[in-house]
Write a protein that holds these residues in place. Structure first.
Motif, PDB file in Angstrom:
ATOM      1  N   HIS A 103       0.884  -1.170  -0.057  1.00  0.00           N
ATOM      2  CA  HIS A 103       0.037  -0.054  -0.150  1.00  0.00           C
ATOM      3  C   HIS A 103       0.845   1.234  -0.047  1.00  0.00           C
ATOM      4  CE1 HIS A 103      -3.277  -2.820   1.910  1.00  0.00           C
ATOM      5  NE2 HIS A 103      -3.481  -2.636   0.831  1.00  0.00           N
ATOM      6  N   ALA A 104       2.129   1.112   0.393  1.00  0.00           N
ATOM      7  CA  ALA A 104       2.867   2.254   0.492  1.00  0.00           C
ATOM      8  C   ALA A 104       3.501   2.904  -0.946  1.00  0.00           C
ATOM      9  CB  ALA A 104       4.198   2.065   1.439  1.00  0.00           C
ATOM     10  N   PHE A 105       3.124   1.756  -1.845  1.00  0.00           N
ATOM     11  CA  PHE A 105       3.535   2.137  -3.182  1.00  0.00           C
ATOM     12  C   PHE A 105       2.621   2.859  -4.139  1.00  0.00           C
ATOM     13  CE2 PHE A 105       6.598  -1.130  -1.736  1.00  0.00           C
ATOM     14  CZ  PHE A 105       7.818  -0.523  -2.187  1.00  0.00           C
ATOM     15  N   THR A 106       1.484   3.156  -3.344  1.00  0.00           N
ATOM     16  CA  THR A 106       0.169   3.670  -4.081  1.00  0.00           C
ATOM     17  C   THR A 106       0.588   4.972  -4.719  1.00  0.00           C
ATOM     18  OG1 THR A 106      -1.117   2.497  -2.776  1.00  0.00           O
ATOM     19  CG2 THR A 106      -2.214   4.127  -3.972  1.00  0.00           C
ATOM     20  N   ILE A 107       1.159   5.777  -3.927  1.00  0.00           N
ATOM     21  CA  ILE A 107       1.350   7.249  -4.196  1.00  0.00           C
ATOM     22  C   ILE A 107       2.595   7.452  -5.301  1.00  0.00           C
ATOM     23  CG2 ILE A 107       2.161   9.570  -3.548  1.00  0.00           C
ATOM     24  CD1 ILE A 107      -0.446   9.057  -2.820  1.00  0.00           C
ATOM     25  N   TYR A 111       1.976   8.611  -9.311  1.00  0.00           N
ATOM     26  CA  TYR A 111       3.097   9.685  -9.631  1.00  0.00           C
ATOM     27  C   TYR A 111       3.572   9.271 -11.078  1.00  0.00           C
ATOM     28  CZ  TYR A 111       7.084  12.634 -10.048  1.00  0.00           C
ATOM     29  OH  TYR A 111       7.998  13.225 -10.664  1.00  0.00           O
ATOM     30  N   LEU A 112       4.150   7.802 -11.073  1.00  0.00           N
ATOM     31  CA  LEU A 112       4.511   7.392 -12.274  1.00  0.00           C
ATOM     32  C   LEU A 112       3.714   7.178 -13.379  1.00  0.00           C
ATOM     33  CD1 LEU A 112       6.975   4.614 -11.110  1.00  0.00           C
ATOM     34  CD2 LEU A 112       7.771   7.005 -11.869  1.00  0.00           C
ATOM     35  N   GLY A 114       0.864   8.905 -13.742  1.00  0.00           N
ATOM     36  CA  GLY A 114       0.390  10.279 -14.216  1.00  0.00           C
ATOM     37  C   GLY A 114       1.495  10.831 -14.909  1.00  0.00           C
ATOM     38  N   LEU A 115       2.795  10.897 -14.425  1.00  0.00           N
ATOM     39  CA  LEU A 115       3.795  11.460 -15.181  1.00  0.00           C
ATOM     40  C   LEU A 115       3.964  10.668 -16.645  1.00  0.00           C
ATOM     41  CD1 LEU A 115       6.449  13.269 -14.901  1.00  0.00           C
ATOM     42  CD2 LEU A 115       7.656  11.475 -14.670  1.00  0.00           C
ATOM     43  N   ILE A 116       3.761   9.537 -16.931  1.00  0.00           N
ATOM     44  CA  ILE A 116       3.602   9.056 -18.105  1.00  0.00           C
ATOM     45  C   ILE A 116       2.463   9.271 -19.143  1.00  0.00           C
ATOM     46  CG2 ILE A 116       3.255   6.580 -19.430  1.00  0.00           C
ATOM     47  CD1 ILE A 116       4.732   5.299 -17.278  1.00  0.00           C
ATOM     48  N   ARG A 117       1.312   9.711 -18.376  1.00  0.00           N
ATOM     49  CA  ARG A 117       0.018  10.095 -19.217  1.00  0.00           C
ATOM     50  C   ARG A 117       0.537  11.429 -19.501  1.00  0.00           C
ATOM     51  NH1 ARG A 117      -2.754  12.646 -21.294  1.00  0.00           N
ATOM     52  NH2 ARG A 117      -4.889  12.884 -21.428  1.00  0.00           N
ATOM     53  N   GLU A 118       1.019  12.400 -18.756  1.00  0.00           N
ATOM     54  CA  GLU A 118       1.270  13.856 -19.261  1.00  0.00           C
ATOM     55  C   GLU A 118       2.247  14.054 -20.385  1.00  0.00           C
ATOM     56  OE1 GLU A 118       2.107  15.487 -15.453  1.00  0.00           O
ATOM     57  OE2 GLU A 118       0.155  15.078 -14.416  1.00  0.00           O
ATOM     58  N   ASN A 119       3.464  13.281 -20.139  1.00  0.00           N
ATOM     59  CA  ASN A 119       4.382  13.291 -21.231  1.00  0.00           C
ATOM     60  C   ASN A 119       3.667  12.716 -22.536  1.00  0.00           C
ATOM     61  OD1 ASN A 119       6.294  14.343 -19.566  1.00  0.00           O
ATOM     62  ND2 ASN A 119       7.138  12.284 -19.039  1.00  0.00           N
ATOM     63  N   TYR A 120       2.984  11.617 -22.455  1.00  0.00           N
ATOM     64  CA  TYR A 120       2.345  11.152 -23.443  1.00  0.00           C
ATOM     65  C   TYR A 120       1.173  12.063 -24.096  1.00  0.00           C
ATOM     66  CZ  TYR A 120      -1.003   8.276 -26.487  1.00  0.00           C
ATOM     67  OH  TYR A 120      -1.765   7.869 -27.453  1.00  0.00           O
TER      68      TYR A 120
END
Length: 223
Positions: A103-107, A111-112, A114-120
Motif C-alpha cells: 500500500h505504501a507504493f500507491t502514491i 505519480y509514475l 500520471g507522469l507517463i500520461r502527461e508526457n504522452y
C-alpha cells in the motif's frame, strides 16, 4: 477557454468523488474488510491508478484523497446508521493493522502513471498541433497553386495576344509601303484601334491657309 477548462476540472473531480463514494457504499457490505485493505485488487487503489493513467497526476492524487476521506470519515457513520456502530478510533486501528507494504507504493505508482500520461499527452498534443499546421500549410499551398495557375493562364493569353498583335502590326506596316497617304493613315488608325482598343480615332492637320483643322482620316465615327 479558461472557464471551460475549470468546468471540466470540476466535473472530473465530482466524478472521481462519486466513484469513491460508490466504492464506499459497496464496501459497507464487507464490514470485516474496511477500505478493502485485505483485497489484493483494492478498488480504491485501482481507481487512483486509472485516474492517473487517463487524466494525469492531479486526478490520481485527488482520487486517492477522496478514497481516504470515504474510508476514514464516511465509513464509520454509515455503519452506525446501518445499526452496526463503529468508533473512529477502532476503525483507524483496524485500518492500520490491515496495512501492507504494497500500500505504501500507491502514491509513487500514481505519480509514475500520471507522469507517463502527461508526457504522452504532451507529445500527442504536439503531434495534433503539427498536423493542424501542416493542414493549414497544405490549404495555403493549394490556394497559392490555384493563383499561380490563373496567373500562368493570363500570361499565356497575353503572350498569345501579343504574338497576334505583332503579326498584325507587321502585316499592316508592309501595307504602308504601297498605300497613298489617306489609305496609310487609315491603316495607322486601325493599328491604334487594335493595340489600344480605342473605339474611335482620327487624324487632323492644321491648315495655315484656312486657319482650321482638317480631317485627314478617321475610324469609328459615323460618316
Amino acid at each position: 477557454m479558461i472557464e471551460k477548462t475549470k468546468t471540466r476540472l470540476w466535473v472530473l473531480l465530482l466524478e472521481l468523488f462519486s466513484l469513491s463514494v460508490l466504492i464506499g457504499v459497496f464496501n459497507l457490505f464487507f464490514f470485516e474488510n474496511p477500505g478493502f485493505l485485505k483485497t489484493a485488487l483494492n478498488p480504491y487503489i485501482i481507481l487512483s491508478f486509472l485516474a492517473a493513467a487517463y487524466y494525469g497526476r492531479l486526478a490520481g492524487y485527488m482520487s486517492f484523497i477522496f478514497s481516504s476521506i470515504v474510508i476514514l470519515l464516511i465509513y464509520p457513520p454509515a455503519h452506525s446508521i446501518l445499526g452496526t456502530p463503529l468508533s473512529i478510533t477502532k476503525h483507524i486501528e483496524v485500518l492500520i493493522n490491515n496495512l501492507e507494504v504494497s500500500h505504501a507504493f500507491t502514491i509513487p505508482v500514481v505519480y509514475l502513471l500520471g507522469l507517463i500520461r502527461e508526457n504522452y499527452g504532451g507529445a500527442l498534443q504536439s503531434l495534433k498541433n503539427r498536423f493542424k499546421n501542416l493542414t493549414r500549410e497544405k490549404w495555403r499551398l493549394i490556394k497559392e497553386t490555384e493563383g499561380l495557375k490563373e496567373v500562368y493562364k493570363e500570361l499565356e493569353e497575353r503572350i498569345s495576344r501579343q504574338h497576334e498583335s505583332i503579326t498584325l502590326l507587321y502585316s499592316q506596316i508592309q501595307k504602308l509601303n504601297n498605300l497613298r497617304l489617306y489609305e496609310a493613315l487609315k491603316v495607322l488608325l486601325e493599328i491604334v484601334e487594335n493595340f489600344t482598343e480605342a473605339e474611335r480615332a482620327s487624324v487632323w492637320q492644321y491648315s495655315s491657309e484656312r486657319k482650321a483643322l482638317l480631317l485627314h482620316a478617321s475610324i469609328g465615327y459615323s460618316e
